[in-house]
Design a protein around this motif. Sequence first.
Motif, PDB file in Angstrom:
ATOM      1  N   ARG A  96      26.680 -27.533  -6.501  1.00 30.93           N
ATOM      2  CA  ARG A  96      26.343 -27.296  -7.705  1.00 30.93           C
ATOM      3  C   ARG A  96      25.632 -25.873  -8.071  1.00 30.93           C
ATOM      4  O   ARG A  96      25.677 -24.901  -9.009  1.00 30.93           O
ATOM      5  CB  ARG A  96      25.604 -28.468  -8.651  1.00 30.93           C
ATOM      6  CG  ARG A  96      26.453 -29.469  -9.196  1.00 30.93           C
ATOM      7  CD  ARG A  96      25.618 -30.194  -9.985  1.00 30.93           C
ATOM      8  NE  ARG A  96      24.417 -30.863  -9.423  1.00 30.93           N
ATOM      9  CZ  ARG A  96      24.167 -32.161  -8.754  1.00 30.93           C
ATOM     10  NH1 ARG A  96      25.442 -32.627  -8.466  1.00 30.93           N
ATOM     11  NH2 ARG A  96      23.248 -32.219  -8.320  1.00 30.93           N
ATOM     12  N   LYS A  97      24.799 -25.606  -7.066  1.00 29.88           N
ATOM     13  CA  LYS A  97      23.976 -24.386  -6.943  1.00 29.88           C
ATOM     14  C   LYS A  97      24.722 -23.137  -7.048  1.00 29.88           C
ATOM     15  O   LYS A  97      24.614 -22.183  -7.534  1.00 29.88           O
ATOM     16  CB  LYS A  97      22.730 -24.501  -6.121  1.00 29.88           C
ATOM     17  CG  LYS A  97      21.743 -23.341  -6.093  1.00 29.88           C
ATOM     18  CD  LYS A  97      20.702 -23.830  -5.240  1.00 29.88           C
ATOM     19  CE  LYS A  97      20.898 -23.323  -3.635  1.00 29.88           C
ATOM     20  NZ  LYS A  97      19.782 -23.196  -2.796  1.00 29.88           N
ATOM     21  N   GLU A 135      22.453 -37.203   2.655  1.00 30.12           N
ATOM     22  CA  GLU A 135      23.046 -36.148   3.011  1.00 30.12           C
ATOM     23  C   GLU A 135      24.242 -35.496   2.082  1.00 30.12           C
ATOM     24  O   GLU A 135      24.348 -34.342   1.648  1.00 30.12           O
ATOM     25  CB  GLU A 135      23.904 -36.162   4.398  1.00 30.12           C
ATOM     26  CG  GLU A 135      22.782 -36.212   5.301  1.00 30.12           C
ATOM     27  CD  GLU A 135      21.950 -34.975   5.868  1.00 30.12           C
ATOM     28  OE1 GLU A 135      22.633 -33.950   5.621  1.00 30.12           O
ATOM     29  OE2 GLU A 135      21.130 -34.946   6.411  1.00 30.12           O
ATOM     30  N   GLN A 136      24.770 -36.536   1.538  1.00 30.35           N
ATOM     31  CA  GLN A 136      25.764 -36.547   0.411  1.00 30.35           C
ATOM     32  C   GLN A 136      25.266 -35.871  -0.986  1.00 30.35           C
ATOM     33  O   GLN A 136      25.928 -34.990  -1.497  1.00 30.35           O
ATOM     34  CB  GLN A 136      26.414 -37.708   0.221  1.00 30.35           C
ATOM     35  CG  GLN A 136      27.893 -37.560  -0.326  1.00 30.35           C
ATOM     36  CD  GLN A 136      28.611 -39.170  -0.515  1.00 30.35           C
ATOM     37  OE1 GLN A 136      27.779 -40.161  -0.753  1.00 30.35           O
ATOM     38  NE2 GLN A 136      29.821 -39.462  -0.163  1.00 30.35           N
ATOM     39  N   GLN A 137      24.287 -36.194  -1.336  1.00 28.99           N
ATOM     40  CA  GLN A 137      23.478 -35.693  -2.413  1.00 28.99           C
ATOM     41  C   GLN A 137      22.914 -34.363  -2.233  1.00 28.99           C
ATOM     42  O   GLN A 137      23.341 -33.548  -2.978  1.00 28.99           O
ATOM     43  CB  GLN A 137      22.317 -36.694  -2.937  1.00 28.99           C
ATOM     44  CG  GLN A 137      22.770 -37.967  -3.457  1.00 28.99           C
ATOM     45  CD  GLN A 137      21.563 -38.780  -3.742  1.00 28.99           C
ATOM     46  OE1 GLN A 137      20.435 -38.629  -3.185  1.00 28.99           O
ATOM     47  NE2 GLN A 137      21.827 -39.918  -4.395  1.00 28.99           N
ATOM     48  N   LYS A 138      22.547 -33.819  -1.189  1.00 28.92           N
ATOM     49  CA  LYS A 138      22.156 -32.754  -0.716  1.00 28.92           C
ATOM     50  C   LYS A 138      23.372 -31.722  -0.653  1.00 28.92           C
ATOM     51  O   LYS A 138      23.277 -30.544  -1.244  1.00 28.92           O
ATOM     52  CB  LYS A 138      21.434 -32.570   0.474  1.00 28.92           C
ATOM     53  CG  LYS A 138      20.439 -31.770   0.799  1.00 28.92           C
ATOM     54  CD  LYS A 138      19.566 -32.223   1.857  1.00 28.92           C
ATOM     55  CE  LYS A 138      20.198 -31.471   3.271  1.00 28.92           C
ATOM     56  NZ  LYS A 138      19.248 -31.254   4.310  1.00 28.92           N
ATOM     57  N   LYS A 139      24.635 -32.046  -0.207  1.00 27.92           N
ATOM     58  CA  LYS A 139      25.772 -31.355  -0.335  1.00 27.92           C
ATOM     59  C   LYS A 139      26.122 -31.245  -1.797  1.00 27.92           C
ATOM     60  O   LYS A 139      26.584 -29.865  -2.014  1.00 27.92           O
ATOM     61  CB  LYS A 139      26.939 -32.034   0.293  1.00 27.92           C
ATOM     62  CG  LYS A 139      26.649 -31.955   2.031  1.00 27.92           C
ATOM     63  CD  LYS A 139      27.833 -32.542   2.497  1.00 27.92           C
ATOM     64  CE  LYS A 139      27.465 -32.606   4.096  1.00 27.92           C
ATOM     65  NZ  LYS A 139      28.597 -33.604   4.738  1.00 27.92           N
ATOM     66  N   GLU A 140      26.168 -31.971  -2.609  1.00 34.66           N
ATOM     67  CA  GLU A 140      26.523 -32.106  -4.147  1.00 34.66           C
ATOM     68  C   GLU A 140      25.562 -30.926  -4.850  1.00 34.66           C
ATOM     69  O   GLU A 140      26.057 -30.260  -5.490  1.00 34.66           O
ATOM     70  CB  GLU A 140      26.735 -33.310  -4.481  1.00 34.66           C
ATOM     71  CG  GLU A 140      27.604 -34.301  -4.448  1.00 34.66           C
ATOM     72  CD  GLU A 140      27.346 -35.735  -4.827  1.00 34.66           C
ATOM     73  OE1 GLU A 140      26.662 -35.710  -5.395  1.00 34.66           O
ATOM     74  OE2 GLU A 140      28.243 -36.462  -4.285  1.00 34.66           O
TER      75      GLU A 140
END
Length: 165
Positions: free
Chosen positions: A72-73, A63-68
């Motif tokens: 960035r997008k 979930e953390q990587q998805k938010k990051e």
Amino acid sequence: MINDEIRAKEVRLVGAEGEQIGIKPIREALQMAIDLNLDLVNVAPQAKPPVCRIMDYGKFRYEQQKKEKEARKNQKIVDIKEVWFRANIEEHDYQTKFRNVVKFLNEGDKVKCSVRFRGREITHANIGQKILERVKLEVAEISVVERQPKLEGRSMIMILAPKSS
């Protein structure tokens, strides 16, 4: 730190649903996490005693990587585009370069407008000043001047930034 990496004797335990369980010995807290088939994660190691939470660490990291990635997008990277003018520029050449300035500003990029002086043209720096002032006036409704025209070596430089909507 997760599971066996936690080195405290006792921890303040937070349950899987966010409820406060209380201060427990590390062995008991670790056993509770194992019974729920989850991980014991140290969320505040500097606290006295350290705060640990029972959670699915793999899911949390995902979930953390998805938010990051989403952050960035949504980021807009502002480039600085440079447009060179000459002190003795003709009107049509000026219009061509001016169209580029407008295009860059509309795309959301900053524009560095430079007037390059060659040879003895440097003695007439006021001509370069007039060119940059003209650009500044003509793009006043779509840009703000980030840096006023300033002579640096053999060029006069001004930086324009797009107006934020």
